[in-house]
Design an enzyme around this catalytic site. Sequence first.
Site, PDB file in Angstrom:
ATOM      1  N   HIS A  96       0.848  -1.207   0.000  1.00 24.11           N
ATOM      2  CA  HIS A  96       0.000   0.000   0.000  1.00 24.11           C
ATOM      3  C   HIS A  96       0.877   1.249   0.000  1.00 24.11           C
ATOM      4  O   HIS A  96       1.911   1.308   0.668  1.00 24.11           O
ATOM      5  CB  HIS A  96      -1.020  -0.001   1.132  1.00 24.11           C
ATOM      6  CG  HIS A  96      -0.461  -0.005   2.521  1.00 24.11           C
ATOM      7  ND1 HIS A  96      -0.088   1.154   3.162  1.00 24.11           N
ATOM      8  CD2 HIS A  96      -0.222  -1.012   3.387  1.00 24.11           C
ATOM      9  CE1 HIS A  96       0.352   0.850   4.375  1.00 24.11           C
ATOM     10  NE2 HIS A  96       0.296  -0.463   4.542  1.00 24.11           N
ATOM     11  N   ASP A 136       6.331   0.252   6.734  1.00 19.85           N
ATOM     12  CA  ASP A 136       4.876   0.148   6.531  1.00 19.85           C
ATOM     13  C   ASP A 136       4.392   1.317   5.685  1.00 19.85           C
ATOM     14  O   ASP A 136       4.044   2.354   6.212  1.00 19.85           O
ATOM     15  CB  ASP A 136       4.186   0.135   7.899  1.00 19.85           C
ATOM     16  CG  ASP A 136       2.687  -0.094   7.787  1.00 19.85           C
ATOM     17  OD1 ASP A 136       2.214  -0.528   6.712  1.00 19.85           O
ATOM     18  OD2 ASP A 136       1.990   0.173   8.776  1.00 19.85           O
ATOM     19  N   GLU A 191      -4.879   2.293   2.790  1.00 24.30           N
ATOM     20  CA  GLU A 191      -4.980   1.050   3.561  1.00 24.30           C
ATOM     21  C   GLU A 191      -5.144   1.342   5.031  1.00 24.30           C
ATOM     22  O   GLU A 191      -5.936   0.708   5.737  1.00 24.30           O
ATOM     23  CB  GLU A 191      -3.727   0.187   3.310  1.00 24.30           C
ATOM     24  CG  GLU A 191      -3.801  -1.210   3.917  1.00 24.30           C
ATOM     25  CD  GLU A 191      -3.249  -1.325   5.339  1.00 24.30           C
ATOM     26  OE1 GLU A 191      -3.465  -2.370   5.977  1.00 24.30           O
ATOM     27  OE2 GLU A 191      -2.641  -0.353   5.832  1.00 24.30           O
ATOM     28  N   GLU A 192      -4.355   2.311   5.518  1.00 17.74           N
ATOM     29  CA  GLU A 192      -4.281   2.536   6.965  1.00 17.74           C
ATOM     30  C   GLU A 192      -5.617   2.967   7.564  1.00 17.74           C
ATOM     31  O   GLU A 192      -5.873   2.745   8.746  1.00 17.74           O
ATOM     32  CB  GLU A 192      -3.207   3.582   7.287  1.00 17.74           C
ATOM     33  CG  GLU A 192      -1.781   3.156   6.939  1.00 17.74           C
ATOM     34  CD  GLU A 192      -1.268   1.973   7.758  1.00 17.74           C
ATOM     35  OE1 GLU A 192      -2.021   1.407   8.563  1.00 17.74           O
ATOM     36  OE2 GLU A 192      -0.093   1.600   7.558  1.00 17.74           O
ATOM     37  N   ASP A 232       3.235  -6.498   3.178  1.00 18.19           N
ATOM     38  CA  ASP A 232       2.901  -5.402   4.098  1.00 18.19           C
ATOM     39  C   ASP A 232       3.290  -5.806   5.519  1.00 18.19           C
ATOM     40  O   ASP A 232       2.490  -5.744   6.443  1.00 18.19           O
ATOM     41  CB  ASP A 232       1.405  -5.067   4.011  1.00 18.19           C
ATOM     42  CG  ASP A 232       1.038  -3.882   4.883  1.00 18.19           C
ATOM     43  OD1 ASP A 232       1.939  -3.105   5.234  1.00 18.19           O
ATOM     44  OD2 ASP A 232      -0.156  -3.734   5.230  1.00 18.19           O
TER      45      ASP A 232
END
Lengths: 464, 464
Positions: free
Chosen positions: A278, A290, A323-324, A351
Amino acid sequence: MKKLLTTLCAIVPLIGTVQAQEFTSTQLEQVKQVREQALNSDLSWQLLESLTSEVGPRLPGSENDKKAVAWAKQQFEQLGFDKVWLEPATFPHWRRYRESGAIVSPSTQPLHLTALGNSVSTPTDGITAAVVMFETLDELIAAPKKSLENKIAFVNYRMNRHIDGNGYGPAVRARSSGAVEAAKKGAIAYMMRSVSTSHHRFAHTGNSRYQEGVSKIPNTAIANPDADQLERLIKAGHAVSVNINLQTEDLGEGTSYNVIGEITGSEYPEHYVLIGGHLDSWDLGTGALDDGAGVALTMAAATHIKQVARPKRSIRVVLFAAEELGLWGAKAYFKQHADKLDNIVAAAESDFGADLVYGFESSVSATSLPIVRAIAQQLAPLGIEYIRANSARGGPDLIPLRQATDAPIFALHQNGTDYFDYHHTADDTLDKVAPDKLKQNTAAYAVFAMMAANAKTTLTGKAK
Amino acid sequence: MKKLLTTLCAIVPLIGTVQAQEFTSTQLEQVKQVREQALNSDLSWQLLESLTSEVGPRLPGSENDKKAVAWAKQQFEQLGFDKVWLEPATFPHWRRYRESGAIVSPSTQPLHLTALGNSVSTPTDGITAAVVMFETLDELIAAPKKSLENKIAFVNYRMNRHIDGNGYGPAVRARSSGAVEAAKKGAIAYMMRSVSTSHHRFAHTGNSRYQEGVSKIPNTAIANPDADQLERLIKAGHAVSVNINLQTEDLGEGTSYNVIGEITGSEYPEHYVLIGGHLDSWDLGTGALDDGAGVALTMAAATHIKQVARPKRSIRVVLFAAEELGLWGAKAYFKQHADKLDNIVAAAESDFGADLVYGFESSVSATSLPIVRAIAQQLAPLGIEYIRANSARGGPDLIPLRQATDAPIFALHQNGTDYFDYHHTADDTLDKVAPDKLKQNTAAYAVFAMMAANAKTTLTGKAK
């Protein structure tokens, strides 16, 4: 190592047969070539360095998020991907603009905290109140109604460290719904020990939610040493008060973009292997682990494959948006492609940082297992063990895919022992990634994607 | 270990003679007893836990500094010290109340920074300007006059990691005088890579100074990963601008107190062994390593001695005030006692964290060396090697003593390999101290102080 050798001896005769069926000797030679190229190339590092330095943090909806989308599109084009395009995704746009905290009693001390994603603001001067500590979310849930009126609830749950990150799920419960449960008991703010294995003074952010009909209270995580400090003071019998000051903003619906680059297959272009990560990150660090690493290594892996030999099926690198904040890019992608999910012959998202990949796992039909074993044999020289459970879940952005269909899912398990020392904190920066490990990751994804794209038989998923 | 054994074998015959002269067998039995008691006691940990939790950060002049003075006095009294008193010390009272930073070009990113002690404020909105990078302070000094006009000077010097902390001195030059040198070239703010070996995102504070006749410019250190980021961007050819926002306050002359506790000697009460640490700390962390540990372990060591047997000479635990801002407590102490410095028969300050003590070193007259060797023999069971250089410098608060007289100085060298990962940062918290190592430190100080206080012959210093 002994276990690995035993495993290899057991499967080698079978693999011989499979390889003869599924892969030509030329193809296997190409796999070796791509593996060597990836192990000797700085490409994934260069991409990661550029993304995390020149763009930096990439909170969905931020200016940097827009820059990241432009960056990814440009990189795909420069790397010679055959097709590059964007697909929109909407999400609830939220940002923090200031936050601070302090213990105010029994003595004044800074409190290292961070707002959890989606948190409302406190008043300008913050909220100052007495702290009530719970060891677990369940203890808070068991507290009498109204027992937290005018208090700040504090859940002190400690996350466990594990190679596969299995401590995260149990710990994250208190992040997702802690504020809701605290508000139900009358609390005026919610505070939790970070979902983190770090003993450094970084608070861990992450998504959280409110519940219709329950008061929205400010929602924050404190660094683990600060949680230790509160715990000591409370256990020593002190009445502890803290000030929490969070200034955040709900900006309504935002739009960002999944950025997609494709290496088009020579024989079955509509069929594709989906790899990716992502593109967004939390705002505190620069999103190196991340998920800059996942972005960089899958972009690089596909590039290496193309440079060695065009695959039979396509390889699509999908860099998911937002995504987060709740897998918004993934939801949009798999919705947009809902009628063609059968075209996905293999899917794996990276991820989980970029420590060494130690295990390879599938979730495929029984008839596809020989192909999986052939891939495992080519991953073995990278120190990657074949995990036979056949219950891979892939990355978080594959959840909507797994829910919608029985696509073949793969996992290249990174060693996550230290991952939660950095995850979602200001300390997730480029220096936490080891260049040689990133190369091994890139090689693993390249080998996997190339073979999944070139197998004679199309991989099929495990019927649900 | 082999080296240690060889050393021991070589000195044992001589020690036998010395012990017969300098220490009775009863006294040596008591040394063993105090060593065992210290190794098995939680006292130093309890003191450190209380100071760092219940008081917390202790910037000279702050409310917490006052609390720390009251805390120390009360602890000495409760521990049964024979005499407990305060001696005033004045210092330039400074505080920070808000600070933040950001890279604003080529993309917006938070910059983890901290004001260096004594820094002036920026305007309310901070200072935004282009950054000019230098690898060393000397490079900055060599820059042409006016070449930094309207710029922010950035010294990117990397500190070396070493067991004895020898990287600190060379690195700290850029902290002490960097802002002065930058201002001379026209810079409007000064920024430096932290004097720190950490790869975490903590900026390191510390004292700095201005120079009469040179413009006072805001003075800040950035965390090492942030320095890496700036370096990458600059080396990639970007024009980098940052915003620095420091809000600090010069509060004029402040007063704090050296807190002193004495175990009075039975035969020569006016002669004393001086041990201690400094009670103040920087404001960012809770001053666990710097120097809560030194405070706690010397208080505990003296207590253990008293509980085993009253020494012949006194043992004075001096907790110095305002060390961080320039040894103000130490200057006041040795000035106040200037006419009686000969009463100090041995002095050692613990101000280097609480990792294992690995070496014992003296700075004494040749005639006192047999006593030193006898002490070394009793420290050996703690894994402490006798360092024969006889050029110990003691801790920073002994500098005024060394300058004024030739008192016998001792060093119990702590392993400082990791010390500068935490020193002067927000991450200097209790969890960075290992309880068992603190016990070893306490035992070492107890053995040393007891023997220095009980030797038949009075220790004498090395003539300067």
